[in-house]
Scaffold this active site. Structure first.
Site, PDB file in Angstrom:
ATOM      1  N   TRP A  98       0.875  -1.032   0.094  1.00 21.20           N
ATOM      2  CA  TRP A  98      -0.073  -0.084   0.084  1.00 21.20           C
ATOM      3  C   TRP A  98       1.208   1.372  -0.061  1.00 21.20           C
ATOM      4  O   TRP A  98       0.300   2.531  -0.892  1.00 21.20           O
ATOM      5  CB  TRP A  98      -1.344   0.333   0.920  1.00 21.20           C
ATOM      6  CG  TRP A  98      -1.837  -1.329   0.861  1.00 21.20           C
ATOM      7  CD1 TRP A  98      -1.764  -2.153   1.882  1.00 21.20           C
ATOM      8  CD2 TRP A  98      -2.896  -1.353  -0.335  1.00 21.20           C
ATOM      9  NE1 TRP A  98      -3.089  -3.136   1.112  1.00 21.20           N
ATOM     10  CE2 TRP A  98      -3.244  -2.883   0.656  1.00 21.20           C
ATOM     11  CE3 TRP A  98      -3.146  -1.201  -1.142  1.00 21.20           C
ATOM     12  CZ2 TRP A  98      -4.019  -3.315  -0.484  1.00 21.20           C
ATOM     13  CZ3 TRP A  98      -4.319  -1.151  -1.745  1.00 21.20           C
ATOM     14  CH2 TRP A  98      -4.937  -2.038  -2.120  1.00 21.20           C
ATOM     15  N   ASP A 166      -2.168   7.162   5.686  1.00 21.92           N
ATOM     16  CA  ASP A 166      -3.050   6.217   5.395  1.00 21.92           C
ATOM     17  C   ASP A 166      -2.752   4.830   6.657  1.00 21.92           C
ATOM     18  O   ASP A 166      -1.950   4.298   6.884  1.00 21.92           O
ATOM     19  CB  ASP A 166      -2.861   5.599   4.311  1.00 21.92           C
ATOM     20  CG  ASP A 166      -2.891   3.928   3.624  1.00 21.92           C
ATOM     21  OD1 ASP A 166      -3.844   4.144   4.816  1.00 21.92           O
ATOM     22  OD2 ASP A 166      -2.679   3.346   2.710  1.00 21.92           O
ATOM     23  N   LYS A 190     -12.460  -1.324   7.225  1.00 19.42           N
ATOM     24  CA  LYS A 190     -11.789  -1.961   8.568  1.00 19.42           C
ATOM     25  C   LYS A 190     -12.480  -2.311   9.724  1.00 19.42           C
ATOM     26  O   LYS A 190     -13.970  -2.577  10.123  1.00 19.42           O
ATOM     27  CB  LYS A 190     -10.189  -1.885   8.439  1.00 19.42           C
ATOM     28  CG  LYS A 190      -9.125  -2.335   7.696  1.00 19.42           C
ATOM     29  CD  LYS A 190      -9.696  -2.349   6.118  1.00 19.42           C
ATOM     30  CE  LYS A 190      -8.233  -3.066   5.364  1.00 19.42           C
ATOM     31  NZ  LYS A 190      -8.220  -2.929   4.120  1.00 19.42           N
TER      32      LYS A 190
HETATM   33  N1  PMP Z   1      -4.083   1.220   2.381  1.00 20.06           N
HETATM   34  C1  PMP Z   1      -4.122   0.350   3.192  1.00 20.06           C
HETATM   35  C2  PMP Z   1      -3.366   0.180   4.161  1.00 20.06           C
HETATM   36  C3  PMP Z   1      -4.946  -1.023   2.818  1.00 20.06           C
HETATM   37  O1  PMP Z   1      -5.013  -2.111   3.668  1.00 20.06           O
HETATM   38  C4  PMP Z   1      -6.224  -0.272   1.938  1.00 20.06           C
HETATM   39  C5  PMP Z   1      -6.279  -1.597   1.448  1.00 20.06           C
HETATM   40  N2  PMP Z   1      -7.015  -3.191   2.107  1.00 20.06           N
HETATM   41  C6  PMP Z   1      -5.969   0.608   0.736  1.00 20.06           C
HETATM   42  C7  PMP Z   1      -4.895   1.107   1.183  1.00 20.06           C
HETATM   43  C8  PMP Z   1      -6.353   0.295  -0.193  1.00 20.06           C
HETATM   44  O2  PMP Z   1      -7.413   0.668   0.284  1.00 20.06           O
HETATM   45  P1  PMP Z   1      -8.885   1.214  -0.612  1.00 20.06           P
HETATM   46  O3  PMP Z   1      -9.496  -0.796  -0.898  1.00 20.06           O
HETATM   47  O4  PMP Z   1      -9.700   1.691   0.398  1.00 20.06           O
HETATM   48  O5  PMP Z   1      -8.705   1.803  -2.389  1.00 20.06           O
END
Ligand code: PMP
Length: 355
Positions: A98, A166, A190
């Site tokens: 991520w 994030d 989450k």
């Molecule tokens: N950042 C983190 C730490 C994540 O765990 C995730 C999704 N698991 C994301 C970003 C991406 O999120 P989204 O699917 O809401 O775009």
């Protein structure tokens, strides 16, 4: 009932699912899915959701809370565009998939990214330390919890530069000092609510300062702040259910209560991993995540038997991400200790028959 160890979207409290389901049928005489987002009923839901975020995290004055769409993935772009200043440089910490995605989206909007710390050399199984934070950057970005690799920052990086985080996979799991950040963002799915909403907590003084020549209205947080998060149709159902979940959190000890329950769950599982000879943890001990516990079998040849056993115990979502292998037990706020105990019983029984 199944035990949901999935990494997200994830379990929410049963009580929240029930209230939310009821509102799909009847929310003051209409379905929550059909009411106007401009109606007084929904405006008050949005206001309560925003104010509960502030209450739950102790957000100081001078910050705006927004519920947008696009997930944390669009958040990568929104963060970079809104934090861009004259230098067009930013420092990013690379702690996994991520974080890498955040880096590539920042580059895509023209930011000169300095990855000043990374744990890629060991497949992201630790949190980098002892790094030098650049001084010539518009902002510093990191990912507080690495959902895939099972590592988590237990300290906030020290910097005098604007800090962006994030927090998708550990927000509301423990107290956080919001005053250290210029911007926090997180996909809802989450610890907050159903997928659809993305939370932004942004310092007011950040708004309207972007130097990007490309800033469409939807990506401009100032435009959303001016309209109290109602510039366009918000993700009504996700915001409503998030609001219910925040009420539930506040009635159950707030983020401090959640942190205590989460620590009890994670400690119990890490203890089993560390003492059961058939398992080993994959993340460095001091950087272990309390949300996503990654572990491996010490003998891969007995994998089928273990998989059969946890499947029979009605456990779902335990398979590890392909980039780590093994197993990942995600234990977000709403996963009860009783579900963790079911997993512990399976691991103990597995060791009894195979050990
Ligand atoms: N950042 C983190 C730490 C994540 O765990 C995730 C999704 N698991 C994301 C970003 C991406 O999120 P989204 O699917 O809401 O775009």
């Amino acid at each position: 009932m199944k035990h949901n160890f999935g990494a997200g979207p994830c379990i929410l409290p049963q009580e929240v699912f029930k209230q939310s389901a009821d509102a799909v049928i009847d929310f003051n005489g209409l379905s929550i899915l059909e009411i106007s987002h401009r109606s007084a009923d929904f405006v008050s839901v949005m206001e309560e959701a925003r104010s509960l975020v502030k209450k739950a995290l102790g957000v100081p004055d001078g910050y705006t809370v927004l519920f947008l769409q696009g997930g944390a993935t669009l958040g990568f772009t929104i963060a970079a565009l809104n934090m861009m200043r004259d230098s067009k440089k930013a420092g990013y910490i690379n702690t996994g998939t991520w974080a890498k995605n955040a880096i590539s989206e920042a580059k895509a909007v023209g930011i000169n990214v300095n990855v000043f710390a990374s744990s890629e050399d060991q497949n992201f199984n630790y949190i980098p330390k002892g790094y030098q934070i650049p001084s010539d950057a518009d902002f510093i970005h990191y990912t507080s919890n690495n959902t895939i690799f099972g590592t988590q920052f237990h300290d906030i990086p020290e910097t005098s530069l604007p800090l962006v985080c994030d927090m998708s996979s550990d927000i509301f799991s423990k107290p956080v000092d919001v005053s250290k950040y210029d911007m926090i963002y997180a996909g809802a799915q989450k610890n907050l609510g159903p997928a659809g909403a993305t939370l932004f907590i942004v310092k007011d003084e950040v708004l309207g300062k972007s130097t990007s020549s490309f800033l469409p209205k939807y990506l401009n947080l100032q435009k959303h702040a001016e309209k109290d998060s109602m510039m366009n149709t918000p993700p009504v159902f996700s915001v409503y259910t998030s609001m219910l979940n925040l009420r539930y959190l506040m009635e159950n000890g707030g983020v401090q209560g959640a942190a205590e329950r989460n620590a009890a769950k994670a400690n119990a599982l890490y203890h089993e991993i560390d003492t059961n000879p058939l398992f080993k943890g994959s993340a460095s001990k001091e950087d272990r995540s309390l949300m996503n516990v990654t572990f491996l079998l010490t003998d891969e040849s007995i994998k089928e038997e273990f998989d059969r056993m946890w499947n029979e115990a009605e456990i779902v979502g335990l398979k590890g991400h392909r980039s780590v292998g093994g197993y990942r037990a995600s234990m977000y706020n709403a996963l009860p200790l009783s579900s963790v105990n079911v997993l512990l019983d399976v691991m103990k029984e597995f060791s009894r028959v195979k050990g």
